[in-house]
Design an enzyme around this catalytic site. Structure first.
Site, PDB file in Angstrom:
ATOM      1  N   ARG A 104       2.986  -2.226   6.625  1.00 33.30           N
ATOM      2  CA  ARG A 104       2.149  -2.968   5.674  1.00 33.30           C
ATOM      3  C   ARG A 104       2.260  -4.386   5.632  1.00 33.30           C
ATOM      4  NH1 ARG A 104       1.413  -0.888  -0.557  1.00 33.30           N
ATOM      5  NH2 ARG A 104       0.227   0.634   0.681  1.00 33.30           N
ATOM      6  N   HIS A 131      -7.166  -0.183   5.088  1.00 35.11           N
ATOM      7  CA  HIS A 131      -6.162   0.716   4.632  1.00 35.11           C
ATOM      8  C   HIS A 131      -6.534   1.957   5.504  1.00 35.11           C
ATOM      9  CE1 HIS A 131      -2.741   2.412   2.622  1.00 35.11           C
ATOM     10  NE2 HIS A 131      -3.292   2.196   1.396  1.00 35.11           N
ATOM     11  N   GLN A 134      -4.928   5.485   3.869  1.00 36.37           N
ATOM     12  CA  GLN A 134      -5.575   5.808   2.435  1.00 36.37           C
ATOM     13  C   GLN A 134      -6.701   6.539   2.707  1.00 36.37           C
ATOM     14  OE1 GLN A 134      -3.993   5.256  -0.754  1.00 36.37           O
ATOM     15  NE2 GLN A 134      -5.509   6.844  -1.060  1.00 36.37           N
ATOM     16  N   ASP A 230     -11.068   1.014  -6.663  1.00 39.32           N
ATOM     17  CA  ASP A 230      -9.894   0.228  -6.388  1.00 39.32           C
ATOM     18  C   ASP A 230      -9.671  -0.994  -7.676  1.00 39.32           C
ATOM     19  OD1 ASP A 230      -7.497  -0.237  -5.376  1.00 39.32           O
ATOM     20  OD2 ASP A 230      -8.537  -1.483  -3.458  1.00 39.32           O
ATOM     21  N   CYS A 270      -7.393   4.897  -4.694  1.00 38.86           N
ATOM     22  CA  CYS A 270      -6.203   5.086  -4.081  1.00 38.86           C
ATOM     23  C   CYS A 270      -5.021   4.622  -4.944  1.00 38.86           C
ATOM     24  CB  CYS A 270      -6.406   4.031  -3.074  1.00 38.86           C
ATOM     25  SG  CYS A 270      -6.477   2.239  -3.670  1.00 38.86           S
ATOM     26  N   ARG A 298      -1.649  11.931   1.081  1.00 36.32           N
ATOM     27  CA  ARG A 298      -1.035  10.882   1.802  1.00 36.32           C
ATOM     28  C   ARG A 298      -0.139  11.433   2.709  1.00 36.32           C
ATOM     29  NH1 ARG A 298      -1.400   5.496   0.194  1.00 36.32           N
ATOM     30  NH2 ARG A 298      -0.524   5.108   2.514  1.00 36.32           N
TER      31      ARG A 298
HETATM   32  N1  NVA Z   1      -6.788  -2.932  -2.439  1.00 38.39           N
HETATM   33  C1  NVA Z   1      -5.449  -2.610  -2.879  1.00 38.39           C
HETATM   34  C2  NVA Z   1      -5.077  -1.415  -2.383  1.00 38.39           C
HETATM   35  C3  NVA Z   1      -3.813  -0.918  -3.176  1.00 38.39           C
HETATM   36  C4  NVA Z   1      -3.028   0.542  -2.149  1.00 38.39           C
HETATM   37  C5  NVA Z   1      -4.422  -3.657  -2.432  1.00 38.39           C
HETATM   38  O1  NVA Z   1      -4.629  -4.332  -1.392  1.00 38.39           O
HETATM   39  O2  NVA Z   1      -3.647  -4.425  -3.397  1.00 38.39           O
HETATM   40  N1   CP Z   2      -2.507   3.753  -2.415  1.00 32.99           N
HETATM   41  C1   CP Z   2      -1.207   3.220  -1.796  1.00 32.99           C
HETATM   42  O1   CP Z   2      -1.292   2.813  -0.836  1.00 32.99           O
HETATM   43  O2   CP Z   2      -0.273   2.949  -2.750  1.00 32.99           O
HETATM   44  P1   CP Z   2       1.072   2.060  -2.602  1.00 32.99           P
HETATM   45  O3   CP Z   2       0.665   0.787  -2.808  1.00 32.99           O
HETATM   46  O4   CP Z   2       1.897   2.624  -3.900  1.00 32.99           O
HETATM   47  O5   CP Z   2       1.772   2.583  -1.385  1.00 32.99           O
END
Ligand code: NVA
Ligand code: CP
Length: 321
Positions: A104, A131, A134, A230, A270, A298
């Site tokens: 990540r 992502h 997800q 989201d 998500c 997930r």
């Molecule tokens: N769009 C959000 C998704 C979190 C899982 C982010 O990137 O923070």
């Molecule tokens: N949806 C998701 O990726 O959650 P986290 O940021 O908690 O991993």
């Protein structure tokens, strides 16, 4: 399988049939947590985080362990990557030890660089652009509630809110791959890049799906089978918190908007969710919400993805049965 090295960096790294196979495998893992154990040994999988996480961290950690392996979870602050060691050198080292690399991070070019120098599968666990893990879980959740993977093609999905973020981009590419009718709605200034929309339209045409990008939330939700949203403020955008509230209010998923979707439409998010912002408590905590199944999936979907990726690498068809 051909023993070819495969990665999951963006949603269109798999084709229609491969996406279905991974989701079907995820459903099997949901029925039996120990259905396959490709990492028995235990073999190690490196799971790297440059941004916070609850679901991705827990699902990959527990998932790799349930696959018989050892999850080596490394945070940015605890690695030399965080002090500026080149991505290429990190890839060269991890690839000598781990059976997979999950990361990540911020820019998509970083996971691409990792994949360029790794000789084991690299999985994007969220970048600023995509992502894919997800959305595999989200589509698995649709399959779970709609009677299996064959129900995915032809579903109409609507995503509302920040249409320029990683989730919007992933719904575009993954939905096109699945042969879905993908509708994305957000305000001017927060719409997806044209190159991603073009890719999605090309892929949708191959798979019998369609793509609509609009600023009209009602047009997107009308008759939809599943509604997604989201956060309006993604990780790394915290300084824009004030600026990012105002443009999105018309895209809040509330009861009035959900009424425009099919009566049995599913609601997914998500997570983490901000009740009273992108979604009302009445929707996310209401009867159409499947967000807790979505979060659980997930685990299953990523176990399926890792099994599939390593099956490709090893040419081991039995892993995919
Ligand atoms: N769009 C959000 C998704 C979190 C899982 C982010 O990137 O923070
Ligand atoms: N949806 C998701 O990726 O959650 P986290 O940021 O908690 O991993």
């Amino acid at each position: 399988m051909d023993g070819q090295l495969r990665h999951m960096l963006r949603d269109d790294d798999v084709n229609h049939d491969e996406q279905k196979q991974i989701i079907a495998l995820g459903l099997k893992f949901r029925e039996n947590r120990f259905y396959k154990r490709p990492f028995e040994g235990p073999q190690g999988v490196a799971v790297l985080f440059d941004k916070p996480s609850t679901r991705t961290r827990s699902s990959f950690s527990i998932g790799v362990a349930e696959l018989g392996g050892y999850p080596l979870v490394i945070d940015k602050s605890g690695s030399q990557l965080g002090r500026g060691e080149p991505v290429a050198d990190t890839a060269r080292v991890l690839t000598r030890m781990a059976y997979g690399i999950v990361w990540r991070t911020f820019g998509q070019e970083r996971v691409e660089e990792m994949a360029k120098y790794a000789t084991v599968p690299v999985v994007n666990a969220l970048t600023d652009q995509f992502h894919p893990c997800q959305v595999l879980a989200d589509f698995m959740t649709i399959a779970q509630f709609r009677g299996g993977v064959d129900a995915l093609a032809g579903q109409t999905i609507a995503y509302l809110g920040d249409a320029a973020n990683n989730m919007a981009n992933s719904y575009l590419l993954a939905g096109a791959t699945a042969g879905m009718n993908v509708r994305i709605a957000g305000p001017y200034g927060y719409l997806p890049e044209q190159s991603i929309v073009d890719d999605a339209k090309r892929i949708a045409a191959e798979n019998g799906g369609s793509i609509l990008v609009t600023t009209d939330p009602r047009e997107a939700v009308e008759g939809a089978d599943c509604v997604f949203t989201d956060t309006w403020v993604s990780m790394g955008e915290e300084a824009e918190y004030e600026k990012r509230s105002k443009p999105f209010w018309d895209y809040q998923v509330n009861d009035e908007l959900m009424k425009l979707a099919k009566p049995d439409a599913l609601f997914q998010h998500c997570l983490p969710a901000y009740r009273g912002k992108e979604v009302t408590a009445s929707v996310i905590d209401g009867p159409q919400s499947v967000v807790w199944d979505e979060a659980e999936n997930r685990l299953h979907a990523q176990k399926a993805l890792l099994t599939w990726l390593t099956g490709q690498l090893r040419g081991d068809e039995s892993l995919l049965a």
